[in-house]
Design an enzyme around this catalytic site. Structure first.
Site, PDB file in Angstrom:
ATOM      1  N   ASP A 141       0.844  -1.194   0.000  1.00 47.28           N
ATOM      2  CA  ASP A 141       0.000   0.000   0.000  1.00 47.28           C
ATOM      3  C   ASP A 141       0.882   1.248   0.000  1.00 47.28           C
ATOM      4  OD1 ASP A 141      -2.364   1.788   0.804  1.00 47.28           O
ATOM      5  OD2 ASP A 141      -3.274  -0.203   0.942  1.00 47.28           O
ATOM      6  N   HIS A 192      -3.925   5.729   4.101  1.00 55.33           N
ATOM      7  CA  HIS A 192      -4.664   4.624   3.488  1.00 55.33           C
ATOM      8  C   HIS A 192      -4.054   3.293   3.918  1.00 55.33           C
ATOM      9  CE1 HIS A 192      -5.776   1.740   0.275  1.00 55.33           C
ATOM     10  NE2 HIS A 192      -6.913   2.402   0.275  1.00 55.33           N
ATOM     11  N   SER A 210     -11.286  -1.445  -0.972  1.00 55.20           N
ATOM     12  CA  SER A 210     -10.018  -1.401  -0.249  1.00 55.20           C
ATOM     13  C   SER A 210     -10.201  -1.768   1.210  1.00 55.20           C
ATOM     14  CB  SER A 210      -9.396  -0.002  -0.325  1.00 55.20           C
ATOM     15  OG  SER A 210      -8.577   0.140  -1.441  1.00 55.20           O
TER      16      SER A 210
END
Length: 466
Positions: free
Chosen positions: A153, A203, A408
């Site tokens: 990520d 994220h 996600s």
């Protein structure tokens, strides 16, 4: 219909150009994937051959038979493809940066009287754990102990007190390079502040927290709260994009460094007929698209052979991938990948007893594409505090948290349960065995059997380990 590769962390995304152009002139250098005929070696003296063709070898991924070169010569791709032992030379495609439109960031003060003073005070906001019966799995004694989950990520804030005990910071690595081929400046032990209200760096932290936030007196709890997180940065923490070779290299690294599970909350749609990049006024052929899938497939196959369970998000375009045969959603639709669709409630704040497993309005779907469904959030702006229907999790500091909706968020729930299954299986299970357990123990929702939105079923942690 033109669709761009996209970053999958959030509900609605802005499409922007996706591919670094594979040809040009003048002083501007373009990035290329050089794909060898063999999938596990590159030709001897490749750097010299690349130089003779008008380019410069930037880096090599020998175990995949892939290299990256740069050149400003408009004939480079054609000339380099003639090198003995090379099957193709294509543009080094990437996932672009986008601004989130499906997140709600807040501090503890924003929660006010809603904060429960009990253990892990924000745990009460984690409806996904109820949706998959994580408590049932924990009651059976399984928490992911001894299992490593690689999070590919934007990086992970390894010093976060709700993650630190589970982050393997000494093994963390970045494959995000700047335009000169230098690694992006990132260290999981940095005390990082949010870059801005829409930082991409959090994220990866959010995804890692869904998988393995520590069961302590801080914040939230992960699905597998005793699993270890291996942070592998393959997306720029500033812009949210990642070149194909960054992702491929990250997959190999994770497989070589003990990962049992690899989570890919990223991906995009590649049209079979080719792709027209309006920004660079460049068309990529069907062959180039096919070769990009070959490159990604080699990395996934390598990880599968090394014993890694690979989990990926299926995308947020509300696209019927059964009817849309114009392309492939990569990496989720590729072989040896568990593809995950998203589910969530509509109005959970108003009615805590509402259905938590409604197919998300944004999730891609299709029986041929979706393997399993898991909590990713849902969306109904007519509901009070509708963002409570999204997945609550960590930001990069203890000062704030955020809700986010997207596949996600659904993928790491599956990755976390895969860790529980591996622990329950004694710590040594083949990827196909893990998938068999997840599939056979999932809740058969929607149409009986394989379903457009649920695939083989909705994730059930308790049933998977009992």
């Amino acid at each position: 219909m033109r669709r761009a590769l996209m970053f999958l962390g959030l509900l609605a995304l802005i499409a922007v150009p996706l591919i670094t152009v594979s040809g040009g002139s003048g002083d501007k250098e373009y990035s290329y994937l050089v794909i060898a005929t063999a999938d596990d070696e590159l030709p001897a003296k490749l750097a010299d051959s690349i130089s003779d063709a008008g380019g410069k070898l930037l880096r090599s991924h020998d175990k995949l038979g892939i290299a990256v070169a740069v050149s400003s010569d408009e004939d480079f791709a054609e000339d380099a493809a003639k090198i003995k032992g090379i099957r193709s030379v294509i543009g080094n495609m990437y996932l672009p940066s986008v601004l989130p439109e499906g997140s709600q960031r807040l501090t503890k003060d924003d929660l006010g009287d809603d904060v429960d003073p009990s253990d892990d005070p924000l745990h009460f906001l984690q409806w996904p754990l109820e949706a998959i019966d994580a408590d049932g799995a924990w009651d059976e004694g399984y928490t992911g102990a001894g299992v490593i989950v690689a999070v590919l990520d934007t990086g992970v804030a390894g010093t976060h007190p709700d993650l630190k005990a589970n982050v393997l910071d000494e093994d963390a690595i970045s494959f995000a390079y700047d335009s000169d081929g230098n690694l992006e400046d990132w260290d999981p032990t940095d005390d990082v502040d949010p870059l801005d209200p829409y930082s991409y760096f959090d994220h990866g932290t959010h995804v890692a927290g869904i998988i393995a936030a520590v069961d302590n007196d801080i914040g939230v709890i992960g699905v597998a709260p005793d699993a270890k997180i291996l942070p592998v940065q393959v997306l720029s923490r500033d812009f949210g994009y990642g070149h194909f070779d960054w992702i491929a290299a990250g997959i190999v690294y994770a497989a070589d460094n003990g990962a049992h599970v690899i989570n890919l909350s990223l991906g995009g749609y590649l049209e079979n007929s080719g792709y027209y990049d309006e920004y660079e006024d460049k068309t990529y052929s069907a062959k180039e698209v096919a070769e990009a899938l070959v490159a990604m497939g080699r990395a996934i196959n390598y990880a599968h052979q090394k014993g890694c369970v690979v989990v990926a998000a299926i995308g947020n375009d509300a696209m019927d991938l059964d009817k849309d045969k114009d392309g492939v959603f990569s990496p989720a639709e590729q072989q040896h990948v568990i593809s995950v669709a998203a589910t969530g409630p509509k109005g959970w704040y108003e009615d805590p007893d509402t259905d938590l497993t409604v197919p998300a309005i944004f999730t891609n779907y299709g029986q041929s594409a979706v393997d399993i469904a898991a909590p990713g959030g849902n969306f109904d702006p007519t509901k009070e505090r509708y963002w409570w229907d999204w997945v609550f999790g960590l930001g990069v500091t203890t000062d704030y948290f955020w809700f986010a909706a997207g596949t996600s968020m659904s993928a790491p729930h599956v990755a976390g349960v895969a860790a529980l299954v591996i622990e329950a299986g004694g710590g040594d299970m083949k990827p196909d065995q893990v998938w068999s357990v997840l599939k056979l123990t999932s809740d058969d929702l929607g149409k009986k059997g394989n379903d457009d939105y649920y695939g083989h079923g909705h994730l059930n942690a308790y049933e998977a380990v009992k």
